[in-house]
Scaffold this motif. Structure first.
Motif, PDB file in Angstrom:
ATOM      1  N   LEU A 281      53.020  40.443  45.619  1.00  0.00           N
ATOM      2  CA  LEU A 281      51.998  41.337  46.181  1.00  0.00           C
ATOM      3  C   LEU A 281      51.969  42.656  45.412  1.00  0.00           C
ATOM      4  O   LEU A 281      52.986  43.106  44.902  1.00  0.00           O
ATOM      5  N   PRO A 282      50.813  43.317  45.292  1.00  0.00           N
ATOM      6  CA  PRO A 282      49.541  42.883  45.857  1.00  0.00           C
ATOM      7  C   PRO A 282      48.875  41.773  45.036  1.00  0.00           C
ATOM      8  O   PRO A 282      48.979  41.759  43.810  1.00  0.00           O
ATOM      9  N   ILE A 283      48.218  40.871  45.720  1.00  0.00           N
ATOM     10  CA  ILE A 283      47.356  39.881  45.074  1.00  0.00           C
ATOM     11  C   ILE A 283      45.988  40.514  44.906  1.00  0.00           C
ATOM     12  O   ILE A 283      45.450  41.131  45.831  1.00  0.00           O
ATOM     13  N   LYS A 284      45.411  40.383  43.709  1.00  0.00           N
ATOM     14  CA  LYS A 284      44.115  41.002  43.405  1.00  0.00           C
ATOM     15  C   LYS A 284      43.150  39.925  42.903  1.00  0.00           C
ATOM     16  O   LYS A 284      43.366  39.362  41.835  1.00  0.00           O
ATOM     17  N   ASN A 285      42.125  39.642  43.687  1.00  0.00           N
ATOM     18  CA  ASN A 285      41.115  38.639  43.316  1.00  0.00           C
ATOM     19  C   ASN A 285      39.735  39.275  43.265  1.00  0.00           C
ATOM     20  O   ASN A 285      39.453  40.256  43.970  1.00  0.00           O
ATOM     21  N   CYS A 286      38.877  38.716  42.430  1.00  0.00           N
ATOM     22  CA  CYS A 286      37.467  39.101  42.430  1.00  0.00           C
ATOM     23  C   CYS A 286      36.633  37.824  42.365  1.00  0.00           C
ATOM     24  O   CYS A 286      37.122  36.770  41.930  1.00  0.00           O
ATOM     25  N   ALA A 287      35.395  37.917  42.811  1.00  0.00           N
ATOM     26  CA  ALA A 287      34.528  36.736  42.794  1.00  0.00           C
ATOM     27  C   ALA A 287      33.067  37.156  42.765  1.00  0.00           C
ATOM     28  O   ALA A 287      32.663  38.098  43.466  1.00  0.00           O
ATOM     29  N   TYR A 288      32.294  36.458  41.933  1.00  0.00           N
ATOM     30  CA  TYR A 288      30.832  36.584  41.991  1.00  0.00           C
ATOM     31  C   TYR A 288      30.293  35.416  42.797  1.00  0.00           C
ATOM     32  O   TYR A 288      30.651  34.256  42.548  1.00  0.00           O
ATOM     33  N   THR A 289      29.443  35.708  43.770  1.00  0.00           N
ATOM     34  CA  THR A 289      28.767  34.659  44.528  1.00  0.00           C
ATOM     35  C   THR A 289      27.366  35.126  44.909  1.00  0.00           C
ATOM     36  O   THR A 289      27.061  36.328  44.897  1.00  0.00           O
ATOM     37  N   GLN A 290      26.528  34.173  45.273  1.00  0.00           N
ATOM     38  CA  GLN A 290      25.337  34.483  46.038  1.00  0.00           C
ATOM     39  C   GLN A 290      25.777  34.729  47.477  1.00  0.00           C
ATOM     40  O   GLN A 290      26.731  34.103  47.959  1.00  0.00           O
ATOM     41  N   CYS A 291      25.106  35.624  48.161  1.00  0.00           N
ATOM     42  CA  CYS A 291      25.434  35.952  49.543  1.00  0.00           C
ATOM     43  C   CYS A 291      24.186  35.795  50.397  1.00  0.00           C
ATOM     44  O   CYS A 291      23.065  36.034  49.928  1.00  0.00           O
ATOM     45  N   PHE A 292      24.385  35.426  51.648  1.00  0.00           N
ATOM     46  CA  PHE A 292      23.255  35.089  52.525  1.00  0.00           C
ATOM     47  C   PHE A 292      23.419  35.797  53.865  1.00  0.00           C
ATOM     48  O   PHE A 292      24.445  35.654  54.526  1.00  0.00           O
TER      49      PHE A 292
ATOM     50  N   LYS B 238      26.430  39.304  44.454  1.00  0.00           N
ATOM     51  CA  LYS B 238      27.432  40.357  44.686  1.00  0.00           C
ATOM     52  C   LYS B 238      28.766  39.952  44.076  1.00  0.00           C
ATOM     53  O   LYS B 238      29.129  38.772  44.087  1.00  0.00           O
ATOM     54  N   ILE B 239      29.460  40.935  43.564  1.00  0.00           N
ATOM     55  CA  ILE B 239      30.838  40.749  43.115  1.00  0.00           C
ATOM     56  C   ILE B 239      31.728  41.442  44.138  1.00  0.00           C
ATOM     57  O   ILE B 239      31.501  42.598  44.507  1.00  0.00           O
ATOM     58  N   GLU B 240      32.726  40.717  44.601  1.00  0.00           N
ATOM     59  CA  GLU B 240      33.630  41.220  45.636  1.00  0.00           C
ATOM     60  C   GLU B 240      35.039  41.323  45.066  1.00  0.00           C
ATOM     61  O   GLU B 240      35.470  40.477  44.268  1.00  0.00           O
ATOM     62  N   ILE B 241      35.744  42.387  45.456  1.00  0.00           N
ATOM     63  CA  ILE B 241      37.168  42.486  45.126  1.00  0.00           C
ATOM     64  C   ILE B 241      37.964  42.400  46.426  1.00  0.00           C
ATOM     65  O   ILE B 241      37.589  42.984  47.443  1.00  0.00           O
ATOM     66  N   VAL B 242      39.058  41.633  46.390  1.00  0.00           N
ATOM     67  CA  VAL B 242      39.881  41.372  47.574  1.00  0.00           C
ATOM     68  C   VAL B 242      41.343  41.593  47.214  1.00  0.00           C
ATOM     69  O   VAL B 242      41.789  41.185  46.139  1.00  0.00           O
ATOM     70  N   ARG B 243      42.061  42.230  48.110  1.00  0.00           N
ATOM     71  CA  ARG B 243      43.495  42.409  47.913  1.00  0.00           C
ATOM     72  C   ARG B 243      44.262  41.943  49.145  1.00  0.00           C
ATOM     73  O   ARG B 243      43.832  42.150  50.281  1.00  0.00           O
ATOM     74  N   ILE B 244      45.420  41.340  48.895  1.00  0.00           N
ATOM     75  CA  ILE B 244      46.399  41.020  49.925  1.00  0.00           C
ATOM     76  C   ILE B 244      47.639  41.838  49.585  1.00  0.00           C
ATOM     77  O   ILE B 244      48.145  41.774  48.464  1.00  0.00           O
ATOM     78  N   ASP B 245      48.131  42.627  50.544  1.00  0.00           N
ATOM     79  CA  ASP B 245      49.182  43.586  50.204  1.00  0.00           C
ATOM     80  C   ASP B 245      50.174  43.740  51.354  1.00  0.00           C
ATOM     81  O   ASP B 245      49.979  43.204  52.449  1.00  0.00           O
ATOM     82  N   THR B 246      51.221  44.499  51.086  1.00  0.00           N
ATOM     83  CA  THR B 246      52.195  44.844  52.130  1.00  0.00           C
ATOM     84  C   THR B 246      51.686  46.049  52.912  1.00  0.00           C
ATOM     85  O   THR B 246      50.900  46.845  52.390  1.00  0.00           O
TER      86      THR B 246
END
Length: 423
Positions: free
Chosen positions: A252-263, A285-293
């Protein structure tokens, strides 16, 4: 969702903090506490029942060996009665727990004490502004007129194919979309985020995991035959990667990003404030996501805010950052900052990103935990932010950069676009 432990051990504090979101929690929390008392009492009765049943069951064999058949049969009969009683007790306990779970889903996250007081967007606090607002003069065109002038976006064709809120991007309009997507993803990768390409439909468990269900069910497109939902944001599938997972603290931290269509259904949306790209049913949209302590999540939140700010700076867009007040925050957020860019032709601020820390609220729903050196499983903190949503960014780029020569492309996008102007 809030944990049962937090609610029962800190009842007054929970009610106080939820009141800052203008949520009256007294009634629902009192129901939960009463149901929990029932559950605990029933559990005690069930434990005593099972202990007695085990004790009597052990005596049956001894009685049979001693030739006390009648007493053995009587013991068996008593065990059978205890088994029926145990079933009834288990049903009562399960029903109480089911009701508790349903009620917990209706309670929003508690705001941090740092969150400003207030009821509506008017009470949000501007914490920072950057880049100059351009003076376009009286003849400036809004983005929907510019899109038509330069044949970039066809809103009417979108209505023909799908309906209002589903625009068709054409030529350099489509290229601008792709340029922004690639720019945002490249920036995220440079910042250490691992790109994910998730599904754009999710099951019900995923919707509940991140808090869209049941709170935002009416705003989601539902594929009823398969009981699947079109995602409102990549936050949903990406965060659900870690549902029912125990992580190692060192990862941790885990850091992810993703491009998707959103509805988003955006039911009831109409009027000039939703014209053009201002509010859509489908968007990129491009989203950034974190999982952390818990100890590091506040620092992660700061880093995410700095990342989003760097994007609007590089796009040369006038922006401001707002700390949302309790009454304007989302159901799931503990604290949230919005980014808005100024639309010079419309003369208004447009929200383009929200960056939130959810504390343990989503993690408790997801059962997303981590283990440290003590090998004890603890709930993670989850965070996410738009980095970024395209429609209003495109609107601001088109409007703010209109010139007699055409629409100037921000320098950072020129390598992606292959041109300096849209003309």
């Amino acid at each position: 969702m809030l944990t049962l432990k937090v609610i029962t051990e800190n009842t007054d504090e929970v009610i106080r903090r939820l009141a800052r979101k203008h949520f009256d929690a007294k009634e629902v929390i009192n129901k939960i506490i009463e149901l929990d008392k029932t559950r605990r009492a029933t559990q005690a009765d069930l434990d005593a029942n099972l202990a007695e049943m085990n004790s009597i069951s052990k005596s049956v064999g001894a009685l049979m060996k001693e030739g006390k058949k009648a007493e053995a049969e009587e013991a068996k009969s008593k065990v059978a009665g205890l088994k029926e009683a145990a079933k009834s007790l288990q049903t009562t306990m399960d029903d109480a727990m089911s009701q508790i779970q349903t009620l917990l889903y209706t309670i929003p996250n508690m705001p941090y004490d740092e969150v400003p007081d207030g009821k509506t967007a008017e009470d949000n606090v501007v914490v920072k502004m950057g880049n100059e607002i351009p003076n376009l003069g009286e003849n400036a065109l809004p983005h929907w007129d510019l899109a038509k002038k330069y044949n970039l976006i066809d809103f009417e064709l979108g209505v023909k194919i799908s309906g209002a809120g589903f625009p068709v991007y054409i030529g350099k309009g489509a290229r601008l979309q792709r340029a922004l997507i690639n720019f945002f993803l490249d920036e995220a990768r440079e910042a250490g985020y691992t790109e994910i390409m998730p599904p754009t439909v999710v099951n019900q468990a995923s919707g509940y995991g991140t808090g869209q269900l049941p709170d935002k069910e009416g705003q989601m497109y539902h594929c009823e035959v398969d009981d699947l939902y079109l995602i409102p944001t990549a936050e949903v599938p990406v965060t659900n990667i870690y549902r029912d997972v125990i992580l190692d603290e060192k990862d941790l931290p885990i850091k992810n990003c993703a491009y998707t269509q959103c509805f988003r259904r955006e039911a009831g949306s109409y009027g000039k404030d939703v014209r053009g790209l201002n509010r859509l049913h489908e968007f990129s949209k491009i989203e950034i996501v974190r999982i952390d302590t818990p100890e590091h999540s506040a620092e992660s939140h700061k880093e995410m805010l700095a990342h989003v700010e760097s994007l609007v700076k590089k796009l040369e867009l006038p922006y401001r950052i707002l700390h949302l007040c309790g009454g304007d925050m989302s159901f799931t957020a503990a604290t949230c900052f919005d980014f808005e860019v100024f639309s010079a032709a419309q003369q208004r601020w447009l929200e383009v990103s929200s960056v939130s820390n959810f504390d343990t609220y989503q993690a408790n729903r997801l059962k997303c935990r981590y283990k440290g050196a003590d090998k004890k499983a603890q709930l993670c903190h989850t965070l996410n932010g738009s980095a970024m949503a395209l429609p209003r960014i495109v609107a601001a780029i088109l409007e703010n950069n209109q010139t007699e020569k055409g629409i100037r492309i921000p320098k950072v996008l020129v390598p992606y676009m292959g041109c300096e102007y849209i003309d």
